[in-house]
Design an enzyme around this catalytic site. Sequence first.
Site, PDB file in Angstrom:
ATOM      1  N   ASN A  23      50.485  26.393  16.956  1.00 13.64           N
ATOM      2  CA  ASN A  23      51.065  27.248  15.911  1.00 13.64           C
ATOM      3  C   ASN A  23      50.618  28.692  16.068  1.00 13.64           C
ATOM      4  O   ASN A  23      50.889  29.258  17.148  1.00 13.64           O
ATOM      5  CB  ASN A  23      50.975  26.651  14.502  1.00 13.64           C
ATOM      6  CG  ASN A  23      49.627  26.279  13.975  1.00 13.64           C
ATOM      7  OD1 ASN A  23      48.934  25.462  14.550  1.00 13.64           O
ATOM      8  ND2 ASN A  23      49.236  26.846  12.863  1.00 13.64           N
ATOM      9  N   ASP A  24      49.987  29.308  15.114  1.00 16.64           N
ATOM     10  CA  ASP A  24      49.816  30.766  15.130  1.00 16.64           C
ATOM     11  C   ASP A  24      49.155  31.336  16.386  1.00 16.64           C
ATOM     12  O   ASP A  24      48.180  30.775  16.882  1.00 16.64           O
ATOM     13  CB  ASP A  24      48.908  31.202  13.978  1.00 16.64           C
ATOM     14  CG  ASP A  24      49.226  30.550  12.665  1.00 16.64           C
ATOM     15  OD1 ASP A  24      50.263  29.897  12.558  1.00 16.64           O
ATOM     16  OD2 ASP A  24      48.405  30.688  11.738  1.00 16.64           O
ATOM     17  N   TYR A  26      40.574  27.621  12.143  1.00  8.80           N
ATOM     18  CA  TYR A  26      41.867  28.167  11.740  1.00  8.80           C
ATOM     19  C   TYR A  26      42.054  29.604  12.244  1.00  8.80           C
ATOM     20  O   TYR A  26      41.181  30.168  12.888  1.00  8.80           O
ATOM     21  CB  TYR A  26      41.996  28.100  10.213  1.00  8.80           C
ATOM     22  CG  TYR A  26      42.525  26.767   9.707  1.00  8.80           C
ATOM     23  CD1 TYR A  26      42.604  25.645  10.527  1.00  8.80           C
ATOM     24  CD2 TYR A  26      42.960  26.634   8.385  1.00  8.80           C
ATOM     25  CE1 TYR A  26      43.098  24.439  10.057  1.00  8.80           C
ATOM     26  CE2 TYR A  26      43.456  25.424   7.898  1.00  8.80           C
ATOM     27  CZ  TYR A  26      43.525  24.334   8.743  1.00  8.80           C
ATOM     28  OH  TYR A  26      44.015  23.142   8.264  1.00  8.80           O
ATOM     29  N   SER A  27      43.165  30.203  11.860  1.00  8.03           N
ATOM     30  CA  SER A  27      43.582  31.467  12.469  1.00  8.03           C
ATOM     31  C   SER A  27      42.615  32.616  12.243  1.00  8.03           C
ATOM     32  O   SER A  27      41.887  32.665  11.245  1.00  8.03           O
ATOM     33  CB  SER A  27      44.956  31.861  11.939  1.00  8.03           C
ATOM     34  OG  SER A  27      45.913  31.034  12.548  1.00  8.03           O
ATOM     35  N   ARG A  52      42.156  32.707   3.934  1.00  5.95           N
ATOM     36  CA  ARG A  52      41.997  32.516   5.389  1.00  5.95           C
ATOM     37  C   ARG A  52      42.703  33.591   6.223  1.00  5.95           C
ATOM     38  O   ARG A  52      43.412  34.427   5.699  1.00  5.95           O
ATOM     39  CB  ARG A  52      42.555  31.139   5.778  1.00  5.95           C
ATOM     40  CG  ARG A  52      43.989  30.889   5.347  1.00  5.95           C
ATOM     41  CD  ARG A  52      44.480  29.504   5.790  1.00  5.95           C
ATOM     42  NE  ARG A  52      45.786  29.222   5.241  1.00  5.95           N
ATOM     43  CZ  ARG A  52      46.009  28.516   4.124  1.00  5.95           C
ATOM     44  NH1 ARG A  52      44.995  28.011   3.427  1.00  5.95           N
ATOM     45  NH2 ARG A  52      47.245  28.321   3.695  1.00  5.95           N
TER      46      ARG A  52
HETATM   47  C1  FRU Z   1      49.729  29.634   9.295  1.00  3.08           C
HETATM   48  C2  FRU Z   1      48.476  28.809   9.032  1.00  3.08           C
HETATM   49  C3  FRU Z   1      47.284  29.701   8.726  1.00  3.08           C
HETATM   50  C4  FRU Z   1      46.137  28.801   9.090  1.00  3.08           C
HETATM   51  C5  FRU Z   1      46.672  28.075  10.288  1.00  3.08           C
HETATM   52  C6  FRU Z   1      46.186  26.669  10.453  1.00  3.08           C
HETATM   53  O1  FRU Z   1      50.669  28.942  10.024  1.00  3.08           O
HETATM   54  O2  FRU Z   1      48.719  27.902   7.971  1.00  3.08           O
HETATM   55  O3  FRU Z   1      47.240  30.177   7.418  1.00  3.08           O
HETATM   56  O4  FRU Z   1      44.971  29.511   9.390  1.00  3.08           O
HETATM   57  O5  FRU Z   1      48.072  28.076  10.166  1.00  3.08           O
HETATM   58  O6  FRU Z   1      46.631  26.134  11.659  1.00  3.08           O
END
Ligand code: FRU
Length: 491
Positions: free
Chosen positions: A46-47, A106-107, A167
């Site tokens: 993902n991100d 996480y991100s 976050r």
């Molecule tokens: C956005 C998110 C962030 C989080 C991450 C977790 O897509 O939800 O807010 O840090 O992905 O994978």
Amino acid sequence: MKMTREQRYRLIEQAEEGEIEKLEALISACSWRQSYHIQPITGLLNDPNGFSFYQGHYHLFYQWFPLGTEHGMKYWYHVRSTDLVNWEMMGIGIPPGDPFDSHGAYSGSGIVKNGKLHLLYTGNTRDEAWVRHPYQCLAIMDESGSVVKAEQPVISSVPPGYTEHFRDPKVWQDGDIYYCVIGAQRTDETGCTVLYRSSDLTAWEFLGEIQTHLSHFGYMWECPDYIEMDGKGILLFSPQGIESDGDLYNNIFQSGYLIGEPLNLQTGEFQHGEFQELDRGFDFYAPQTMAAPDGRRILVGWLGLPEVEYPTDASGWAHCLTIPRQLSLRDGKLIQQPVAEMAKLRQQAQGSCYQTTLENSSETIAAFDGIAYELECEISHFNAERFGIEFRTGAEEKTVLKYDRLQQKLILDRSLSGAPMKGVNGTVRQCKLNGDVIKLQLFVDTSSVEIFVNDGEEVFTSRIFPSPESGGIRFFASGGKAEFKATKWDY
Ligand code: FRU
């Protein structure tokens, strides 16, 4: 089959025997693997995270759950490049599983200090009652690429007034001081961004909220980013919980920005204009920017969205990142253009060319066949009611990009693109566009398209899942005529 919570929150070491090999076998048989986009070796991406330049390389990380296509235990996976186009896979950047990131790294973002790449990220933890406790953590990468986590979080509690949805720190430097923005949810369940300051990246002082005019705009703002360009301040973020409104906000979650006067770093005051969406397509979220050594501001986004089921899930992988885009400001709007380095992927110095005027007709161009290419097309001298391009066409498939002159709208229609996605609102995305000439630049890969309109004034970013045989292109004009000038380069 859906994974149980226990299965989702496993570390790689906890994979069953043969589990990863099974995923790899599924993936190698998948016909939708991308040819030039960053995609996960297994599982879910993902991100984009930690996008930075350090020791002669662009470094980019992404959120990664290796063991499946659901959102589970997130790692940072590391890739690097000298040219933003050819990426080397560097393996795990930040593994989760320590006390302050027990349920995911996480991100977050990266910044170089004292010759080391400092990575600020959210440590996601859950207690026995499955209540979330976020920590903002620091990990430091040296020249050898080894990453060491700080033993303690650098921000260990959520300030009063905010929930556990806190976050995605994005850090930048202003003079001798570091600042970071964090995505937050107020206790009244509205989204916002908060601001911190530090002199050493370790001790952070809470400065309060970035005071925007959007006091009730969704329930959570993810992945904020603050940049300045041409004397303007720009706050980018991905709000959740915005209702769709005509052509706007039709995806499950949005990504956009506010442009205004530079943010007041003492008070958090921010005078700005309307929220504007970054992308008009189906699959774009959580972008992050970085400042390149030559001064360019470059953005990469997640070419996907949460809570949507994609056809590659059954093949053991999901999602990819967008191509890198250079940002600039034009008429109060963020303009995105593919970085110039993309031209390195062109297999021919001179692409194949096509020029014609179509009147109530269409033309298939066999020389333009392909599944991974760049296509430039200028359409002018039109009085047709509708005209455009059908690409990735096959016996029953096509993705249609058309201009409706009466409505003055550019429309991307993926109703016949191929395998469908689940959880998506509609099969069309569109936006207003006017002018006598329409310039389109398409980056087509095996299972995606990124369309830059009028030199980046609008962008449509979308996954598509056609069969490998659907590689045709057709130009068309109906209800009048239109002149097309196109060039295509294979990638
Ligand atoms: C956005 C998110 C962030 C989080 C991450 C977790 O897509 O939800 O807010 O840090 O992905 O994978």
